[in-house]
Design a protein around this motif. Structure first.
Motif, short mmCIF file in Angstrom:
data_model
loop_
_atom_site.label_atom_id
_atom_site.label_comp_id
_atom_site.label_asym_id
_atom_site.label_seq_id
_atom_site.Cartn_x
_atom_site.Cartn_y
_atom_site.Cartn_z
N ALA A 41 0.66 -1.31 0.11
CA ALA A 41 -0.07 0.01 0.08
C ALA A 41 0.93 1.24 0.09
N MET A 42 1.79 1.41 0.75
CA MET A 42 2.59 2.54 1.21
C MET A 42 3.31 3.18 -0.30
N PRO A 43 3.84 2.40 -1.08
CA PRO A 43 4.24 2.90 -2.51
C PRO A 43 2.92 3.40 -3.52
N ARG A 44 1.86 2.85 -3.25
CA ARG A 44 0.67 3.31 -3.94
C ARG A 44 0.45 4.99 -3.24
N ILE A 45 0.29 4.81 -1.93
CA ILE A 45 -0.02 5.99 -1.25
C ILE A 45 0.99 7.13 -1.75
N GLU A 46 2.26 6.72 -1.92
CA GLU A 46 3.14 7.83 -2.05
C GLU A 46 3.14 8.44 -3.75
N ALA A 47 2.76 7.39 -4.49
CA ALA A 47 2.51 7.77 -5.74
C ALA A 47 1.36 8.79 -5.98
N PHE A 48 0.37 8.73 -5.19
CA PHE A 48 -0.64 9.38 -5.29
C PHE A 48 -0.66 10.43 -4.11
N GLU A 49 0.70 10.57 -3.52
CA GLU A 49 0.64 11.47 -2.42
C GLU A 49 -0.10 12.71 -2.15
N ALA A 50 0.17 13.81 -3.76
CA ALA A 50 -0.52 14.96 -3.69
C ALA A 50 -1.86 14.81 -3.64
N THR A 51 -2.41 13.84 -4.32
CA THR A 51 -4.04 13.51 -4.36
C THR A 51 -4.43 13.49 -2.87
N PHE A 52 -3.57 12.72 -2.01
CA PHE A 52 -4.11 12.09 -0.87
C PHE A 52 -3.88 13.51 0.32
N LYS A 53 -3.00 14.23 0.00
CA LYS A 53 -2.92 15.29 0.57
C LYS A 53 -3.83 16.27 0.53
N ALA A 54 -4.31 16.48 -0.64
CA ALA A 54 -5.51 17.31 -1.02
C ALA A 54 -6.66 17.01 -0.47
N ALA A 55 -6.88 15.66 -0.55
CA ALA A 55 -7.99 15.08 0.31
C ALA A 55 -7.94 15.34 1.75
N LEU A 56 -6.74 15.37 2.41
CA LEU A 56 -6.52 15.74 3.97
C LEU A 56 -6.99 17.13 4.19
N LYS A 57 -6.46 18.06 3.11
CA LYS A 57 -6.52 19.35 2.96
C LYS A 57 -8.06 19.76 3.25
N LEU A 58 -8.94 19.10 2.54
CA LEU A 58 -10.45 19.22 2.52
C LEU A 58 -10.92 18.82 3.75
N SER A 59 -10.67 17.38 4.46
CA SER A 59 -10.85 17.16 5.57
C SER A 59 -10.82 18.13 6.72
N LEU A 60 -9.51 18.73 6.72
CA LEU A 60 -9.28 19.69 7.65
C LEU A 60 -10.01 20.82 7.46
N ASP A 61 -10.14 21.31 6.40
CA ASP A 61 -10.92 22.71 6.11
C ASP A 61 -12.21 22.34 6.62
#
Length: 228
Positions: free
Chosen positions: A107-127
């Motif tokens: 999982a972690m390599p896939r998560i890293e490959a889409f790091e920017a996507t998941f960070k953008a999702a995290l940003k929405l969650s925090l917002d």
């Protein structure tokens, strides 16, 4: 099921059957176009609204909102696309520590490959959290996260018979601290580790947590371990 209608469809010479098929094909293509556009924008660091994705994909706003009625629904779909095979991850091992290591390795390599996507999702969650706290979120649907809960519970499933339910749940909760995009934020952004060292630390911590949970259970619980 109306069997007679289903059988008649292939011989439908009115064009209605073909029209419905074409509509389904067009809808699928439009949805795919929006997902690909949203993914591109999120991989570039943005957290786009449905309207912004519609504009970038050259799709009308009315059409876009039929597929994704809210930003949360859109981002959730993009996140699921990014997670891809992680969502159906399974292990044949009956050793919990090995299963956890396999999950992290897959999982972690896939998560890293889409790091920017998941960070953008995290940003929405925090917002959304900030606006909820301020009372300004209104009726906007919440962006929910939680895939890791089921994944980690499945990874440590062999321990269900060895750990009491409360300790089993606590282990899954502890492992969740070492799994996901947050690990990249801490180990790469804060500590400056490269991918290889980030993965090594995450794997080491996860294995240590599994072994600690087993040792604690075999030793009679937290009080016994602390008394040693």
């Amino acid at each position: 099921m109306d069997v007679s209608r289903q059988q008649a469809a292939p011989n439908d010479d009115t064009g209605q059957g073909a029209g419905r098929a074409a509509e389904r094909g067009a809808r699928a293509r439009t949805r795919r176009l929006m997902l690909e556009t949203a993914t591109r924008l999120m991989q570039a660091g943005a957290t786009p609204s449905v309207s912004e994705v519609a504009e970038a994909a050259e799709v009308s706003r009315a059409t876009a909102y039929r597929y994704f009625p809210s930003q949360a629904a859109l981002v959730q779909a993009v996140v699921d696309e990014g997670l891809g095979p992680i969502l159906t991850w399974k292990s044949t091992s009956d050793d919990a520590e090995r299963r956890v290591a396999e999950l992290f390795a897959d999982a972690m390599p896939r998560i890293e490959a889409f790091e920017a996507t998941f960070k953008a999702a995290l940003k929405l969650s925090l917002d959304q959290w900030a606006r909820r706290q301020a009372g300004t979120l209104g009726s906007e649907p919440a962006f929910t996260r939680g895939h890791r809960v089921d994944l980690l519970k499945d990874a440590i499933a062999p321990l269900k018979g060895q750990l009491p339910p409360r300790e089993f749940k606590r282990l899954a909760q502890a492992l969740s601290l070492m799994f996901g995009v947050e690990v990249l934020i801490v180990l790469k952004d804060i500590w400056g580790l490269d991918s290889r060292r980030m993965m090594a630390v995450a794997q080491w911590a996860a294995g240590a947590l599994v072994r600690a949970a087993l040792a604690e259970s075999e030793g009679g619980g937290a009080s016994a371990v602390m008394a040693k």
